[in-house]
Write a protein that holds these residues in place. Sequence first.
Motif, PDB file in Angstrom:
ATOM      1  N   ALA A  62     -39.394  63.533  93.363  1.00  0.00           N
ATOM      2  CA  ALA A  62     -38.431  62.419  93.879  1.00  0.00           C
ATOM      3  C   ALA A  62     -37.168  63.098  94.114  1.00  0.00           C
ATOM      4  N   LEU A  66     -37.570  63.470  98.259  1.00  0.00           N
ATOM      5  CA  LEU A  66     -37.020  62.014  98.818  1.00  0.00           C
ATOM      6  C   LEU A  66     -35.556  61.978  98.765  1.00  0.00           C
ATOM      7  N   SER A  90     -35.515  54.870  99.466  1.00  0.00           N
ATOM      8  CA  SER A  90     -36.690  54.993  98.335  1.00  0.00           C
ATOM      9  C   SER A  90     -37.267  53.431  98.409  1.00  0.00           C
ATOM     10  N   LEU A  92     -39.746  52.059  99.277  1.00  0.00           N
ATOM     11  CA  LEU A  92     -41.267  51.731  99.225  1.00  0.00           C
ATOM     12  C   LEU A  92     -41.686  52.708  97.915  1.00  0.00           C
ATOM     13  N   GLN A  93     -40.953  53.634  97.611  1.00  0.00           N
ATOM     14  CA  GLN A  93     -41.351  54.282  96.540  1.00  0.00           C
ATOM     15  C   GLN A  93     -40.954  54.027  95.111  1.00  0.00           C
ATOM     16  N   GLY A  94     -39.515  53.457  95.206  1.00  0.00           N
ATOM     17  CA  GLY A  94     -38.745  53.419  93.863  1.00  0.00           C
ATOM     18  C   GLY A  94     -38.563  51.913  93.664  1.00  0.00           C
ATOM     19  N   VAL A  99     -38.468  56.970  90.316  1.00  0.00           N
ATOM     20  CA  VAL A  99     -37.953  57.222  91.316  1.00  0.00           C
ATOM     21  C   VAL A  99     -36.495  56.831  91.099  1.00  0.00           C
TER      22      VAL A  99
END
Length: 382
Positions: A62, A66, A90, A92-94, A99
């Motif tokens: 992360a 990212l 972030s 979409l990922q976090g 993340v």
Amino acid sequence: MSKIEQVSCTVARVPLDTATAFSTRMVHDRHYLLVKVRTDDGIEGIGFCYVGSAAGRLGQIAVEDLLGPIVVGKDPLTVEKIWKDMYQESLLQGRMGTVMRALSAIDVAIWDRNARAAGLPLWQYLGGSADKTVPAYASGGYYLEGKTPAMLGEEVAGYVAKGFKAVKIKVGRLDPRGEEERIAAARSAIGDDVLLMLDANNAWEDLPTALEYMRRYEPYDPYWIEEPFSPDDIDNHARLAARTPVTVATGEIEYGRWRHKELLEKGAAGILQTDALVCGGISEFRRIAALAAGYGVKICPHWFHDLHIHLVASSSNGQFVEFFLDDKVLNFRRLVGRQLEFDKGNLKLPTEPGIGFDFDEQAVAKYGSGWVGVGHNSARAA
């Protein structure tokens, strides 16, 4: 104007000397994400977070792939803008999980860098005007093989002998009778004038079970019951709070101001245990603390006393710092070069600039995966 020229990180896997149990799980080792943020004037700040007992490399990814690229080149004083950019990148990922913890570690490192640049301890840089000490409670009371209620009593009595006026133990792993024996031993050992906190670590799945246990606990006058249900089961936290005289405390693995707002609006937390290294860093912690103050709710942050002493000292509604006297459970202590001092149950505020300590590089080399970085002169992993 200074600019951030490098963000570097490593993951340290630190085994526990003895496997230790909570209400619902056993822990053998801990993974910590360590972060450094350096600016082009040579000033460096550090951040860190706990990323669980496995898969710590997720935090490194992360940072490296990212969040780090977002931070490099930015003015470190524009903390709010940097936080917003990381959060937006972030989405979409976090928003929750590793993340967001990595984002938290970077945010802390930037605040630490800025306080060091100003030559001020972090608590003072954040506007704190506390006395030379901050109230703390001694955290322990874990489940160990062969540990009897009498041994638990001896443990917490030892904390009181060192001057602590509040102690916390784990609950929820045994049946109601077994738990009552432990709590009775702890209360008998510390006396009536010391606060006794109980931490269930998400032990219960339904309200009737929680109430069955709480009827056993209530006669021993606990100060709070911590994390009785899953963090996602906010409604049952609120229902329990309405049915027991014991204050419900939670929020240690909660993310962002919006989830904390739901806890407050539903009356699901009489005390918030927001962790700056989980929720979104110092930046988000300050927003959450201000929000809680509007509800008349105190903040007693979870874990990492080395950081949270600064935030309790600089928050109008900060109440206690959770303190671990040794490295048996919070073995992050092995990775840093300075330990906090305490006196009569209070922690002494650091006077050094920033957070007030650096990583112990020998320990990091022993437990870590090797520093990797993003930015100027970065050494990437092979």
